[in-house]
Design a protein around this motif. Structure first.
Motif, PDB file in Angstrom:
ATOM      1  N   ALA A  84      34.533  30.346  40.268  1.00 43.79           N
ATOM      2  CA  ALA A  84      35.545  31.322  40.675  1.00 43.79           C
ATOM      3  C   ALA A  84      35.843  31.214  42.164  1.00 43.79           C
ATOM      4  N   SER A  85      36.972  31.793  42.556  1.00 45.58           N
ATOM      5  CA  SER A  85      37.339  31.825  43.971  1.00 45.58           C
ATOM      6  C   SER A  85      38.143  33.093  44.243  1.00 45.58           C
ATOM      7  N   GLY A  86      38.345  33.369  45.519  1.00 45.19           N
ATOM      8  CA  GLY A  86      39.156  34.520  45.909  1.00 45.19           C
ATOM      9  C   GLY A  86      38.476  35.856  45.687  1.00 45.19           C
ATOM     10  N   GLY A  90      29.728  38.801  48.148  1.00 43.67           N
ATOM     11  CA  GLY A  90      28.689  39.706  47.653  1.00 43.67           C
ATOM     12  C   GLY A  90      28.557  39.618  46.148  1.00 43.67           C
ATOM     13  N   PHE A  91      27.744  40.524  45.593  1.00 40.47           N
ATOM     14  CA  PHE A  91      27.481  40.496  44.156  1.00 40.47           C
ATOM     15  C   PHE A  91      28.568  41.204  43.351  1.00 40.47           C
ATOM     16  N   HIS A  92      28.865  40.619  42.207  1.00 41.61           N
ATOM     17  CA  HIS A  92      29.817  41.216  41.276  1.00 41.61           C
ATOM     18  C   HIS A  92      29.195  41.237  39.883  1.00 41.61           C
ATOM     19  N   LEU A 141      27.366  35.840  42.430  1.00 44.00           N
ATOM     20  CA  LEU A 141      27.315  35.981  43.885  1.00 44.00           C
ATOM     21  C   LEU A 141      28.480  35.229  44.514  1.00 44.00           C
ATOM     22  N   ALA A 142      29.390  35.993  45.127  1.00 44.22           N
ATOM     23  CA  ALA A 142      30.505  35.361  45.838  1.00 44.22           C
ATOM     24  C   ALA A 142      30.063  35.068  47.273  1.00 44.22           C
ATOM     25  N   LEU A 143      30.304  33.849  47.700  1.00 40.87           N
ATOM     26  CA  LEU A 143      29.915  33.409  49.049  1.00 40.87           C
ATOM     27  C   LEU A 143      30.899  33.937  50.090  1.00 40.87           C
ATOM     28  N   LYS A 144      30.608  33.627  51.353  1.00 43.83           N
ATOM     29  CA  LYS A 144      31.466  34.124  52.444  1.00 43.83           C
ATOM     30  C   LYS A 144      32.906  33.657  52.298  1.00 43.83           C
TER      31      LYS A 144
END
Ligand SMILES: [Cu+2]
Ligand SMILES: [Zn+2]
Length: 213
Positions: A84-86, A90-92, A141-144
């Motif tokens: 995923a992107s955009g 943080g955690f989802h 976990l989405a990165l910076k």
């Protein structure tokens, strides 16, 4: 008269045994055989995985946010593979929802008074309370930079259920999943009914629909 083995033969046999045992301990793994990936079961590698279905992830504006793929990895166990992107760093929370309909600003099929992004995808797949639903998965976990990837194997759901007549959906929520883990010091009765529905994961921000062929 009792035959006796020549001493030299006994000695050479003993040496051969020792050499064999030592050899077994130090034999390296074949270079062309990668170690099993995390989450795989015995003997199964990512190469054995067979794609069952795939969906494009979209946000409420219809913009592409990546893909989610379901793979049959071994004996009916499914891998959920997310790229995923955009996303907000943080955690989802991520779950499998009951209906393969990702409609922005849609009505909740179980409660017509509720309207919001992707509510058309229904509640969590499976019986019981959160986090024991067949739907429930470890968080993403989405990165910076807003990208996120996850590969998790589950044995709680099968492909027939995911691809039934109305399909199913993979949903990314705005907030983390608390997995209904509410310590006694916050609430003497533990998690309430609302928390046991979906882990207080907040609005649905990205959705991908799995539909039968
Ligand atoms: Cu959900
Ligand atoms: Zn759940």
């Amino acid at each position: 008269m009792r035959a006796t083995l020549p001493a030299a033969l006994i000695l050479s046999s003993a040496l051969a045994l020792t050499a064999c045992a030592a050899g077994e301990k130090t034999t390296p793994l074949p270079a062309d055989e990668p170690p099993p990936a995390a989450g795989m079961t015995d003997g199964a590698t990512e190469d054995d995985a067979v794609e069952v279905t795939r969906a494009e992830l979209k946000d409420a504006d219809g913009a592409s946010r990546g893909t989610v793929t379901i793979e049959d990895v071994d004996d009916g166990r499914l891998a959920v593979v997310v790229e995923a992107s955009g996303l907000t760093p943080g955690f989802h929370a991520v779950h499998l929802h009951t209906i393969g309909k990702c409609e922005p600003n849609s009505v909740d099929p179980k409660d017509a008074t509720k309207k919001g992004d992707f509510l058309s995808s229904g509640g969590h797949l499976g019986e019981g309370d959160h986090p024991d639903h067949a739907a429930d998965l470890p968080p993403l976990l989405a990165l910076k930079d807003g990208t996120a990837s996850l590969r998790v194997v589950t044995d709680r759901v099968d492909s027939d259920t995911l691809l039934d007549d109305d399909g199913s959906a993979f949903v990314v929520h705005e907030k983390p999943d608390n997995f209904a883990n509410i310590p006694e010091r916050y609430a003497s009765g533990g998690a309430d009914a609302e928390t046991k529905k979906a882990g207080d994961a907040g609005p649905r921000v990205v959705c991908g629909a799995f539909l039968p062929e």
